[in-house]
Structure formats: C-alpha cells, structure tokens
Design a protein around this motif. Structure first.
Motif, PDB file in Angstrom:
ATOM      1  N   VAL A 196     -51.774   1.432  14.692  1.00  0.00           N
ATOM      2  CA  VAL A 196     -51.088   1.477  15.714  1.00  0.00           C
ATOM      3  C   VAL A 196     -52.002   2.627  16.461  1.00  0.00           C
ATOM      4  CG1 VAL A 196     -49.616   1.589  17.791  1.00  0.00           C
ATOM      5  CG2 VAL A 196     -48.977   0.365  15.224  1.00  0.00           C
ATOM      6  N   ASP A 197     -53.239   2.307  17.399  1.00  0.00           N
ATOM      7  CA  ASP A 197     -53.596   3.579  17.641  1.00  0.00           C
ATOM      8  C   ASP A 197     -53.704   3.552  19.735  1.00  0.00           C
ATOM      9  OD1 ASP A 197     -55.304   4.730  19.787  1.00  0.00           O
ATOM     10  OD2 ASP A 197     -57.337   4.074  19.193  1.00  0.00           O
TER      11      ASP A 197
ATOM     12  N   PHE B 253     -53.664   8.115  22.589  1.00  0.00           N
ATOM     13  CA  PHE B 253     -53.316   9.985  22.182  1.00  0.00           C
ATOM     14  C   PHE B 253     -52.381  10.330  20.950  1.00  0.00           C
ATOM     15  CE2 PHE B 253     -50.396   7.834  25.701  1.00  0.00           C
ATOM     16  CZ  PHE B 253     -49.697   8.459  24.666  1.00  0.00           C
ATOM     17  N   ALA B 254     -52.563   8.852  20.332  1.00  0.00           N
ATOM     18  CA  ALA B 254     -51.790   8.505  19.342  1.00  0.00           C
ATOM     19  C   ALA B 254     -51.889   7.988  18.567  1.00  0.00           C
ATOM     20  CB  ALA B 254     -49.673   9.027  19.507  1.00  0.00           C
ATOM     21  N   ARG B 255     -51.619   8.089  16.778  1.00  0.00           N
ATOM     22  CA  ARG B 255     -52.247   7.381  16.122  1.00  0.00           C
ATOM     23  C   ARG B 255     -50.701   6.915  14.894  1.00  0.00           C
ATOM     24  NH1 ARG B 255     -57.037   4.674  14.411  1.00  0.00           N
ATOM     25  NH2 ARG B 255     -57.985   6.428  15.708  1.00  0.00           N
ATOM     26  N   LEU B 256     -50.087   6.437  14.802  1.00  0.00           N
ATOM     27  CA  LEU B 256     -48.759   5.831  13.758  1.00  0.00           C
ATOM     28  C   LEU B 256     -49.334   4.736  13.084  1.00  0.00           C
ATOM     29  CD1 LEU B 256     -46.068   4.395  16.549  1.00  0.00           C
ATOM     30  CD2 LEU B 256     -48.330   5.022  17.401  1.00  0.00           C
ATOM     31  N   PRO B 257     -48.374   4.467  12.033  1.00  0.00           N
ATOM     32  CA  PRO B 257     -48.609   3.361  11.025  1.00  0.00           C
ATOM     33  C   PRO B 257     -48.353   2.146  11.823  1.00  0.00           C
ATOM     34  CG  PRO B 257     -47.268   4.778  10.134  1.00  0.00           C
ATOM     35  CD  PRO B 257     -47.501   5.805  11.466  1.00  0.00           C
TER      36      PRO B 257
ATOM     37  N   HIS C 220     -42.536  -6.457  17.415  1.00  0.00           N
ATOM     38  CA  HIS C 220     -42.830  -5.034  17.273  1.00  0.00           C
ATOM     39  C   HIS C 220     -43.991  -4.695  16.883  1.00  0.00           C
ATOM     40  CE1 HIS C 220     -38.617  -4.829  20.320  1.00  0.00           C
ATOM     41  NE2 HIS C 220     -39.740  -5.282  20.176  1.00  0.00           N
ATOM     42  N   ALA C 221     -44.267  -4.244  16.655  1.00  0.00           N
ATOM     43  CA  ALA C 221     -45.434  -3.793  15.240  1.00  0.00           C
ATOM     44  C   ALA C 221     -45.242  -2.042  15.129  1.00  0.00           C
ATOM     45  CB  ALA C 221     -46.986  -3.076  16.193  1.00  0.00           C
ATOM     46  N   ALA C 222     -44.466  -1.653  16.204  1.00  0.00           N
ATOM     47  CA  ALA C 222     -43.960  -0.057  15.697  1.00  0.00           C
ATOM     48  C   ALA C 222     -42.405   0.132  16.503  1.00  0.00           C
ATOM     49  CB  ALA C 222     -44.287   0.934  15.630  1.00  0.00           C
ATOM     50  N   GLN C 223     -41.364   1.552  16.511  1.00  0.00           N
ATOM     51  CA  GLN C 223     -40.703   1.470  17.052  1.00  0.00           C
ATOM     52  C   GLN C 223     -39.693   2.288  16.461  1.00  0.00           C
ATOM     53  OE1 GLN C 223     -37.442  -1.860  18.832  1.00  0.00           O
ATOM     54  NE2 GLN C 223     -36.629   0.056  17.676  1.00  0.00           N
TER      55      GLN C 223
END
Length: 304
Positions: free
Chosen positions: A119-120, A124-128, A186-189
């Motif tokens: 997830v870009d 300003f942040a990158r997460l799996p 959801h892709a991330a949370q």
C-alpha cells in the motif's frame, strides 16, 4: 461455485430481504464487492469529493446468501479462501465520524495505490497490504431494516482485520436460512480504525460456507490456523459487541473462558487465569456508533 455481484446487492439488514442465492454447507461463493463508498470516489479523489459523498450509499453489501438448512441457534461459518483487491484505496475523514471527529471536522482523503502486496499510502508512507473483509454478517432477528454501519451480535461491520484469507468467522444464526451478506473490503487497517475508515477498496472475495448445529454463540468468533493469517500458530479470537467497551471486554473474556472449557476441558477458573497471562485484549473497532467491538486473542499453541 456460486457467484454474486454487488449490483445485485443491498444496503441495510432485513430478515425479509429475498436471497440472491441458495447454497448448501460446503459450497463456495465468489463475491464481487464494492468499496464502502459505493463507487463514488476515483483515483484523483479530493476533500471536495468527500464532502459531496452520499452517505445513504455507504457500505453496500453483496447478498444475501441463504443456507436453507440453517436455523436460529446454529452457527454459520465463513471461511475466507481468497481476496483480490482493486488497484486504488481511499482513507477518508468524514465530518462527524471517527474517534476524534470533534478535533478533525473538515473532510479529507488519502488516496493509496495498491500494487504487488504493498500500500503506497498517499505517497508519504508504505505498508504491507493485508486485505480483509470489513463487513460479514447475517440478518438479525429484529424486524424491519437496520443500518449496516454499527456491528451487532450477528456480525456485520466488525472491521476486524483478522477476517482475512485463512480465517474462519463464526456467526450466530438468528433467522431461518441465516441470510449472509458481505461487503466493505479493506486493503489494510489498524485495530480501532480510529479515523473511521481503513484503506477502503473494492475486491473480489471467495468464501466457503459451513454450518455447525447449535452453539448459540453470544457474538462472532474467529478461528485462525497456523500460516499466513496466524504466523505464530493457531489462534482463537472471541469478541464482545456493544455500546460499552468495558462490558464488551467482559463479554469477549467470558466467551473465551467458555470456549476453553468446551473445546479443551479447562475449568473456568483455569481458563480465566490463562486468559490473563496469554491472551491479548484488543479494541477492534471504536467508530461505528453505537456499538464497538472488543476482541480477546489467544495463541492456542500455549495449551499442552
């Protein structure tokens, strides 16, 4: 394999709603899911687009799916086999919604690009990417149409990030045929979903439906095998759902004590003590008024 598309879906829970498919225990269902905004946002979404959202279209569901053999008091199981997200995600601050809504009154959106399991987040942040199903629930016994926004005993908008591939969600059946609906991918949370939204996206999900006779669960529960969903070993997650976080925490703990007795033969006093030293109490969701979700999460490998 059964297939359902969100264009044949609905908003609101209602036990009178006609099912879109009838399935048997053991059947799989492929569900094409809209994002929680109902397709109102694009990849160039701005704060103005958030201000213009039609919230009556929020959290559209795909379903319902009827299981003719399911009866009140039974437990419906939903095993998540696959989730393929769309290429774009949105995290929105919606006026009046979220844990700090009074401190962040203006609309805002962060647009994410979803590629190669990453997830870009707004550049300003990158997460799996850790995709999961935010809303999985059954029709409640109470008559009339009910909002999708608050979670409830029969599931719904739990926003529990453990409802991901490999997990099996257990839901208490309150009406004949159960009437399962799914949405809000959801892709991330993070736990709590504190601003009111996750990385909201569209998705295609595949689930396997099962049925356990009886059980009469007090609230949703999750079973997670060792693997991608539970790298440290098989886990059991019990929940409490309601308007009081303290009461919900008590409910989640009580449910774990009961499961440890039923499944593993532990005396209640020993199960309660084990929860204190080995289980993690988590606020899963604290923004979907009037009900919040608390989970107690136990790694079952501690049992001998």
């Amino acid at each position: 394999m059964h297939r359902l598309h969100h264009r044949d879906g609905h908003t609101g829970w209602d036990r009178r709603r006609a099912p879109r498919r009838h399935v048997d225990p053991g059947d799989t269902v492929e569900l094409v899911l809209a994002d929680c905004f109902g397709g109102q946002l694009g990849p160039d979404a701005t704060a103005d687009a958030i201000a213009a959202l039609d919230l009556a279209r929020a959290n559209p569901l795909t379903g319902p799916v009827a299981v003719p053999s399911a009866a009140p008091g039974d437990t419906l199981t939903v095993e998540v086999l696959a989730i393929e997200t769309g290429p774009v995600g949105w995290t929105a601050l919606i006026p009046g919604f979220g844990l700090l809504a009074d401190e962040f009154p203006d609309p805002h959106v962060v647009v994410s690009s979803l590629t190669d399991g990453t997830v870009d987040f707004g550049g300003f942040a990158r997460l799996p990417a850790r995709p999961f199903l935010g809303t999985v629930g059954l029709a409640p016994a109470a008559t009339g149409e009910h909002s999708v926004i608050p979670p409830r005993r029969v599931g719904g908008n739990l926003d529990c990030r453990d409802v991901r591939v490999g997990a099996t969600l257990l839901l208490p059946v309150e009406v004949p045929h159960a009437l399962l609906s799914v949405g809000d991918p959801h892709a991330a949370q993070g736990d709590g979903e504190v601003c009111g939204t996750a990385v909201e996206t569209s998705a295609t999900a595949t689930v396997r439906i099962g049925l356990r006779r009886g059980g009469d669960l007090p609230a949703p529960q999750l079973e997670l095998p060792a693997g991608a969903s539970s790298p440290h070993g098989p886990r059991l997650v019990t929940t409490g759902v309601g308007p009081d976080l303290y009461a919900a925490a008590r409910d989640a703990t009580r449910a774990m004590v009961d499961r440890l007795g039923t499944d593993h033969g532990l005396a209640p006093v020993d199960a309660y003590a084990l929860c204190s030293v080995a289980a993690d109490l988590r606020i899963v969701e604290v923004v979907d008024a009037p009900n919040w979700v608390v989970a107690l999460d136990l790694d079952l490998t501690v049992l001998r």
